[in-house]
Design a protein around this motif. Sequence first.
Motif, short mmCIF file in Angstrom:
data_model
loop_
_atom_site.label_atom_id
_atom_site.label_comp_id
_atom_site.label_asym_id
_atom_site.label_seq_id
_atom_site.Cartn_x
_atom_site.Cartn_y
_atom_site.Cartn_z
N SER A 47 5.85 13.00 -20.20
CA SER A 47 6.87 12.56 -21.15
C SER A 47 7.64 11.35 -20.66
N LEU A 48 7.46 11.00 -19.38
CA LEU A 48 8.12 9.79 -18.88
C LEU A 48 7.56 8.54 -19.56
N GLY A 49 6.30 8.57 -19.96
CA GLY A 49 5.65 7.40 -20.54
C GLY A 49 5.05 6.53 -19.45
N SER A 50 4.01 5.80 -19.80
CA SER A 50 3.23 5.09 -18.78
C SER A 50 4.03 3.95 -18.12
N GLU A 51 4.87 3.27 -18.91
CA GLU A 51 5.62 2.15 -18.32
C GLU A 51 6.52 2.62 -17.20
N LYS A 52 7.25 3.69 -17.50
CA LYS A 52 8.20 4.21 -16.52
C LYS A 52 7.45 4.75 -15.30
N ARG A 53 6.33 5.39 -15.56
CA ARG A 53 5.55 5.95 -14.46
C ARG A 53 5.05 4.86 -13.51
N ASP A 54 4.64 3.75 -14.12
CA ASP A 54 4.09 2.66 -13.31
C ASP A 54 5.14 2.02 -12.42
N ARG A 55 6.38 2.18 -12.81
CA ARG A 55 7.44 1.53 -12.04
C ARG A 55 7.64 2.18 -10.67
N TYR A 56 7.23 3.44 -10.56
CA TYR A 56 7.40 4.08 -9.27
C TYR A 56 6.34 3.61 -8.28
N LYS A 57 6.80 3.31 -7.09
CA LYS A 57 5.89 2.76 -6.08
C LYS A 57 4.78 3.74 -5.78
N SER A 58 5.19 4.96 -5.49
CA SER A 58 4.18 5.96 -5.19
C SER A 58 4.32 7.10 -6.19
N MET A 59 3.39 7.11 -7.10
CA MET A 59 3.38 8.15 -8.12
C MET A 59 3.29 9.52 -7.46
N GLU A 60 2.53 9.58 -6.38
CA GLU A 60 2.30 10.87 -5.73
C GLU A 60 3.60 11.42 -5.13
N ALA A 61 4.29 10.56 -4.37
CA ALA A 61 5.54 11.00 -3.76
C ALA A 61 6.54 11.39 -4.84
N TYR A 62 6.53 10.62 -5.92
CA TYR A 62 7.46 10.91 -7.02
C TYR A 62 7.17 12.28 -7.63
N THR A 63 5.88 12.53 -7.82
CA THR A 63 5.46 13.81 -8.42
C THR A 63 5.85 14.99 -7.54
N VAL A 64 5.59 14.83 -6.25
CA VAL A 64 5.91 15.93 -5.33
C VAL A 64 7.42 16.17 -5.28
N THR A 65 8.18 15.06 -5.29
CA THR A 65 9.64 15.20 -5.32
C THR A 65 10.08 15.99 -6.54
N MET A 66 9.46 15.64 -7.67
CA MET A 66 9.77 16.32 -8.91
C MET A 66 9.46 17.83 -8.80
N ALA A 67 8.31 18.12 -8.23
CA ALA A 67 7.91 19.52 -8.07
C ALA A 67 8.91 20.26 -7.17
N LYS A 68 9.31 19.58 -6.10
CA LYS A 68 10.25 20.19 -5.16
C LYS A 68 11.58 20.50 -5.86
N ASN A 69 12.10 19.51 -6.59
CA ASN A 69 13.38 19.71 -7.27
C ASN A 69 13.29 20.82 -8.32
N TYR A 70 12.15 20.83 -8.99
CA TYR A 70 11.92 21.88 -9.99
C TYR A 70 12.04 23.26 -9.34
N CYS A 71 11.37 23.41 -8.19
CA CYS A 71 11.39 24.70 -7.51
C CYS A 71 12.78 25.06 -7.02
N LEU A 72 13.49 24.07 -6.48
CA LEU A 72 14.84 24.35 -5.97
C LEU A 72 15.75 24.82 -7.11
N ASP A 73 15.64 24.15 -8.27
CA ASP A 73 16.43 24.58 -9.42
C ASP A 73 16.10 26.01 -9.80
N ARG A 74 14.81 26.25 -9.80
CA ARG A 74 14.32 27.57 -10.19
C ARG A 74 14.86 28.66 -9.25
N LEU A 75 14.79 28.37 -7.97
CA LEU A 75 15.24 29.35 -6.98
C LEU A 75 16.75 29.56 -7.08
N LYS A 76 17.46 28.45 -7.35
CA LYS A 76 18.91 28.54 -7.43
C LYS A 76 19.32 29.42 -8.60
#
Lengths: 172, 142
Positions: A47-76
């Motif tokens: 849902s971010l859209g391709s333009e916004k996604r491309d702006r991130y230097k490392s899509m992978e690191a960004y994705t993992v960060t997102m996953a991490k934050n998602y889990c932390l929210d969930r646990l909280k």
Amino acid sequence: MQLIADQQFLDQIQAMRDKIFRITKRMLVSQEEAEDATQDVIVKLWSLGSEKRDRYKSMEAYTVTMAKNYCLDRLKSKQAQVLSFDDSIRVPKTLSLQKEIELTDELNWVTQLIDQLPEKEKMIIQLREIEHYDFDQIATILEIPEGTVRVYLSRIRKKLRKQFLEIQNHGL
Amino acid sequence: MDYKEIKHLLDLYLEGNTNLSEEENLRLFFKSTKELPPEWESFRSFFGYYDQAKLERYPQEITKRKSLFRPWMAAASLVAIVLSLQFYSSSLNALSTDQMDAQIAFDQFKDNMKKVSSRLNKGAKQVSYLDYWNETTQKLIK
């Protein structure tokens, strides 16, 4: 153009999906919750859209960060729920409580030792030992300095080894 | 790699000072070497676990199950609904024999209870003597 971008995204995601799943499962423990989390993270990325996604230097690191934050929210929110019911329910998960659990072999010991680590330490072990990210990437994902990552990692490796040897020598 | 080298790498490893390729070397060493000094067995367990954990995959999507619903089921359920409505409306009209039996039993029960309650208070008079007896014993105890 849009189609090509979408296809690219799908390819990238295909490669990332197993990683997201492993990481969310490490954090959330439950298989089902990890599956849901993986789906949610992918939808969010999409849902971010391709333009916004491309702006991130490392899509992978960004994705993992997102996953991490998602889990932390969930646990909280889970913790908050339990707290609102009864404080005394929240018994810290320690090895001594798991004594009854039959440990058949040494891989199971390792599983148990890692399961009882605090969230942040679990994450560091997952990212380094299992996903093989370099210190720089881990620092980005966890939003802490690289030196801190090393210090943490060293501390966790020593701690796990010590606990393992204790089990080996004295049994659980 | 000789053991001295491994020992050095393990020390670095515990300090968080190995890079990814050095850690890969350690991983391979523990995977391929059968005879280990006992103090290194724990490393084998850890590296073994990490290797195994990396194999975990997102579960394959379950192929969509074919719909269990068939057109003839719609017709069948319609028939079932009509029949059950008919049965329900006919049962409203008359008391069934079961209901009659129940009514008779209830009436008898009511009569019996009336008889019982009319005689209940006779006994109560006798009981009141107990109070009197209680009072006197209390006095004696004091």
